[in-house]
Design a protein around this motif. Sequence first.
Motif, PDB file in Angstrom:
ATOM      1  N   ALA A   1      -1.142 -18.331 -88.375  1.00 47.39           N
ATOM      2  CA  ALA A   1      -1.097 -19.572 -88.458  1.00 47.39           C
ATOM      3  C   ALA A   1       0.455 -20.220 -88.052  1.00 47.39           C
ATOM      4  O   ALA A   1       0.439 -21.162 -87.384  1.00 47.39           O
ATOM      5  CB  ALA A   1      -1.108 -20.364 -89.717  1.00 47.39           C
ATOM      6  N   PHE A   2       1.383 -19.590 -88.641  1.00 40.98           N
ATOM      7  CA  PHE A   2       2.856 -19.909 -88.425  1.00 40.98           C
ATOM      8  C   PHE A   2       2.930 -19.851 -86.847  1.00 40.98           C
ATOM      9  O   PHE A   2       3.622 -20.723 -85.961  1.00 40.98           O
ATOM     10  CB  PHE A   2       3.686 -18.994 -89.080  1.00 40.98           C
ATOM     11  N   VAL A   3       2.486 -18.671 -86.045  1.00 37.45           N
ATOM     12  CA  VAL A   3       2.796 -18.309 -84.682  1.00 37.45           C
ATOM     13  C   VAL A   3       1.837 -19.472 -84.102  1.00 37.45           C
ATOM     14  O   VAL A   3       2.795 -20.216 -83.115  1.00 37.45           O
ATOM     15  CB  VAL A   3       2.028 -17.346 -84.447  1.00 37.45           C
ATOM     16  N   LEU A   4       1.038 -19.955 -84.476  1.00 35.50           N
ATOM     17  CA  LEU A   4       0.113 -21.272 -83.804  1.00 35.50           C
ATOM     18  C   LEU A   4       0.725 -22.367 -83.893  1.00 35.50           C
ATOM     19  O   LEU A   4       0.915 -23.289 -83.135  1.00 35.50           O
ATOM     20  CB  LEU A   4      -1.290 -21.460 -84.241  1.00 35.50           C
ATOM     21  N   PHE A   5       1.588 -22.571 -85.148  1.00 35.24           N
ATOM     22  CA  PHE A   5       2.375 -23.851 -85.269  1.00 35.24           C
ATOM     23  C   PHE A   5       3.534 -23.928 -84.350  1.00 35.24           C
ATOM     24  O   PHE A   5       3.870 -24.785 -83.743  1.00 35.24           O
ATOM     25  CB  PHE A   5       2.917 -23.886 -86.671  1.00 35.24           C
ATOM     26  N   LEU A   6       4.095 -22.646 -84.272  1.00 37.62           N
ATOM     27  CA  LEU A   6       5.484 -22.347 -83.463  1.00 37.62           C
ATOM     28  C   LEU A   6       5.054 -22.774 -81.862  1.00 37.62           C
ATOM     29  O   LEU A   6       5.853 -23.489 -81.365  1.00 37.62           O
ATOM     30  CB  LEU A   6       5.952 -20.913 -83.395  1.00 37.62           C
ATOM     31  N   ILE A   7       3.941 -22.163 -81.364  1.00 42.69           N
ATOM     32  CA  ILE A   7       3.542 -22.504 -80.059  1.00 42.69           C
ATOM     33  C   ILE A   7       3.117 -23.988 -79.865  1.00 42.69           C
ATOM     34  O   ILE A   7       3.599 -24.586 -79.021  1.00 42.69           O
ATOM     35  CB  ILE A   7       2.179 -21.521 -79.839  1.00 42.69           C
ATOM     36  N   GLY A   8       2.583 -24.452 -80.640  1.00 43.14           N
ATOM     37  CA  GLY A   8       1.984 -26.000 -80.846  1.00 43.14           C
ATOM     38  C   GLY A   8       3.568 -26.831 -81.027  1.00 43.14           C
ATOM     39  O   GLY A   8       3.542 -27.707 -80.104  1.00 43.14           O
ATOM     40  N   LEU A   9       4.402 -26.456 -81.360  1.00 42.29           N
ATOM     41  CA  LEU A   9       5.589 -27.167 -81.578  1.00 42.29           C
ATOM     42  C   LEU A   9       6.239 -27.149 -80.122  1.00 42.29           C
ATOM     43  O   LEU A   9       6.804 -28.151 -79.689  1.00 42.29           O
ATOM     44  CB  LEU A   9       6.717 -26.462 -82.832  1.00 42.29           C
ATOM     45  N   ALA A  10       6.474 -25.681 -79.680  1.00 41.28           N
ATOM     46  CA  ALA A  10       7.052 -25.893 -78.271  1.00 41.28           C
ATOM     47  C   ALA A  10       6.206 -26.498 -77.345  1.00 41.28           C
ATOM     48  O   ALA A  10       6.898 -27.320 -76.529  1.00 41.28           O
ATOM     49  CB  ALA A  10       7.041 -24.239 -77.879  1.00 41.28           C
ATOM     50  N   VAL A  11       4.758 -26.546 -77.424  1.00 41.20           N
ATOM     51  CA  VAL A  11       4.133 -27.366 -76.392  1.00 41.20           C
ATOM     52  C   VAL A  11       4.424 -28.935 -76.512  1.00 41.20           C
ATOM     53  O   VAL A  11       4.692 -29.663 -75.544  1.00 41.20           O
ATOM     54  CB  VAL A  11       2.433 -26.909 -76.549  1.00 41.20           C
ATOM     55  N   THR A  12       4.439 -29.283 -77.663  1.00 38.69           N
ATOM     56  CA  THR A  12       4.840 -30.570 -77.915  1.00 38.69           C
ATOM     57  C   THR A  12       6.188 -30.988 -77.501  1.00 38.69           C
ATOM     58  O   THR A  12       6.212 -32.163 -76.969  1.00 38.69           O
ATOM     59  CB  THR A  12       4.661 -31.031 -79.514  1.00 38.69           C
ATOM     60  N   ILE A  13       7.035 -30.263 -77.646  1.00 42.29           N
ATOM     61  CA  ILE A  13       8.537 -30.290 -77.271  1.00 42.29           C
ATOM     62  C   ILE A  13       8.345 -30.722 -75.626  1.00 42.29           C
ATOM     63  O   ILE A  13       9.234 -31.743 -75.249  1.00 42.29           O
ATOM     64  CB  ILE A  13       9.318 -29.254 -77.523  1.00 42.29           C
ATOM     65  N   TYR A  14       7.612 -29.818 -75.046  1.00 43.16           N
ATOM     66  CA  TYR A  14       7.571 -30.025 -73.556  1.00 43.16           C
ATOM     67  C   TYR A  14       6.748 -31.242 -73.150  1.00 43.16           C
ATOM     68  O   TYR A  14       6.973 -32.065 -71.979  1.00 43.16           O
ATOM     69  CB  TYR A  14       7.277 -28.812 -72.972  1.00 43.16           C
ATOM     70  N   LEU A  15       5.733 -31.328 -73.720  1.00 39.03           N
ATOM     71  CA  LEU A  15       4.551 -32.424 -73.258  1.00 39.03           C
ATOM     72  C   LEU A  15       4.755 -33.804 -73.842  1.00 39.03           C
ATOM     73  O   LEU A  15       4.510 -34.890 -73.231  1.00 39.03           O
ATOM     74  CB  LEU A  15       3.103 -31.848 -73.541  1.00 39.03           C
ATOM     75  N   ARG A  16       5.310 -33.628 -75.133  1.00 36.02           N
ATOM     76  CA  ARG A  16       5.215 -34.970 -75.927  1.00 36.02           C
ATOM     77  C   ARG A  16       6.530 -35.188 -76.516  1.00 36.02           C
ATOM     78  O   ARG A  16       6.611 -34.912 -77.651  1.00 36.02           O
ATOM     79  CB  ARG A  16       4.196 -35.154 -76.843  1.00 36.02           C
ATOM     80  N   PRO A  17       7.734 -34.889 -75.986  1.00 38.56           N
ATOM     81  CA  PRO A  17       9.218 -34.958 -76.350  1.00 38.56           C
ATOM     82  C   PRO A  17       9.422 -36.133 -77.584  1.00 38.56           C
ATOM     83  O   PRO A  17      10.039 -35.930 -78.589  1.00 38.56           O
ATOM     84  CB  PRO A  17      10.146 -35.087 -75.277  1.00 38.56           C
ATOM     85  N   LEU A  18       8.737 -37.246 -77.338  1.00 40.59           N
ATOM     86  CA  LEU A  18       9.049 -38.353 -78.417  1.00 40.59           C
ATOM     87  C   LEU A  18       8.407 -37.913 -79.682  1.00 40.59           C
ATOM     88  O   LEU A  18       9.038 -37.983 -80.543  1.00 40.59           O
ATOM     89  CB  LEU A  18       8.514 -39.771 -77.946  1.00 40.59           C
ATOM     90  N   LEU A  19       7.220 -37.518 -79.626  1.00 42.38           N
ATOM     91  CA  LEU A  19       6.457 -36.930 -80.754  1.00 42.38           C
ATOM     92  C   LEU A  19       7.238 -35.880 -81.421  1.00 42.38           C
ATOM     93  O   LEU A  19       7.342 -35.946 -82.846  1.00 42.38           O
ATOM     94  CB  LEU A  19       4.807 -36.566 -80.456  1.00 42.38           C
ATOM     95  N   ALA A  20       7.857 -34.797 -80.645  1.00 40.02           N
ATOM     96  CA  ALA A  20       8.457 -33.841 -81.233  1.00 40.02           C
ATOM     97  C   ALA A  20       9.816 -34.368 -81.764  1.00 40.02           C
ATOM     98  O   ALA A  20      10.180 -33.731 -82.999  1.00 40.02           O
ATOM     99  CB  ALA A  20       8.682 -32.797 -80.057  1.00 40.02           C
ATOM    100  N   LYS A  21      10.466 -35.490 -81.252  1.00 41.35           N
ATOM    101  CA  LYS A  21      11.755 -35.883 -81.726  1.00 41.35           C
ATOM    102  C   LYS A  21      11.183 -36.550 -83.140  1.00 41.35           C
ATOM    103  O   LYS A  21      12.184 -36.354 -84.280  1.00 41.35           O
ATOM    104  CB  LYS A  21      12.227 -37.024 -80.930  1.00 41.35           C
ATOM    105  N   ARG A  22      10.127 -37.341 -83.350  1.00 41.68           N
ATOM    106  CA  ARG A  22       9.619 -37.796 -84.665  1.00 41.68           C
ATOM    107  C   ARG A  22       9.626 -36.932 -85.551  1.00 41.68           C
ATOM    108  O   ARG A  22       9.943 -36.937 -86.826  1.00 41.68           O
ATOM    109  CB  ARG A  22       8.447 -38.755 -84.394  1.00 41.68           C
ATOM    110  N   PHE A  23       8.826 -35.912 -85.263  1.00 38.83           N
ATOM    111  CA  PHE A  23       8.585 -34.697 -86.113  1.00 38.83           C
ATOM    112  C   PHE A  23       9.737 -34.094 -86.749  1.00 38.83           C
ATOM    113  O   PHE A  23      10.045 -34.162 -88.000  1.00 38.83           O
ATOM    114  CB  PHE A  23       7.682 -33.775 -85.267  1.00 38.83           C
ATOM    115  N   LEU A  24      10.802 -33.785 -85.749  1.00 34.27           N
ATOM    116  CA  LEU A  24      12.026 -33.193 -86.264  1.00 34.27           C
ATOM    117  C   LEU A  24      13.127 -33.960 -86.941  1.00 34.27           C
ATOM    118  O   LEU A  24      13.528 -33.674 -87.982  1.00 34.27           O
ATOM    119  CB  LEU A  24      12.674 -32.758 -84.909  1.00 34.27           C
ATOM    120  N   ASN A  25      12.846 -35.234 -86.817  1.00 31.52           N
ATOM    121  CA  ASN A  25      13.540 -36.279 -87.507  1.00 31.52           C
ATOM    122  C   ASN A  25      13.082 -36.553 -88.981  1.00 31.52           C
ATOM    123  O   ASN A  25      13.732 -37.131 -89.875  1.00 31.52           O
ATOM    124  CB  ASN A  25      13.701 -37.820 -86.822  1.00 31.52           C
TER     125      ASN A  25
END
Length: 135
Positions: A11-35
């Motif tokens: 599940a952690f592996v899938l989270f990391l992959i999901g995070l990477a995909v989000t960073i590349y496809l939805r950077p604003l969403l990833a930025k909100r998550f990281l903030n």
Amino acid sequence: MRVLSGVVVVAFVLFLIGLAVTIYLRPLLAKRFLNAFACSARAHYLEQILRLVVGSSLIWFSAEMWQPNLFRLFGWVVVGTTVGLLCIPWRWNHRFAKWVVPPVIRHMKLYGVGAVILATLLLYGVLFGGANGVA
């Protein structure tokens, strides 16, 4: 218990992959998550609980993985740093996050690559571990 630990690691592996995909496809969403890291006491403690679950699962499941000592050490690093974060006031972690998150966001694509590398290493460890007869 090992099966459950393996499920958490995957599940952690899938989270990391999901995070990477989000960073590349939805950077604003990833930025909100990281903030959102350590933005409140509730978020801080939830993060630490999740870190403990992942770290403990890595420790427990490492015997089934390729390079068990490497993954056991990684799990202990996660657990140890988490215990350290639990011993300090959450506001200190919040201040630290305010200092660390902006550079991460500036280099978010590199962070995404790191997430994919870690996910790949973990998945390789799970798939090619000694318990699977491949190692």
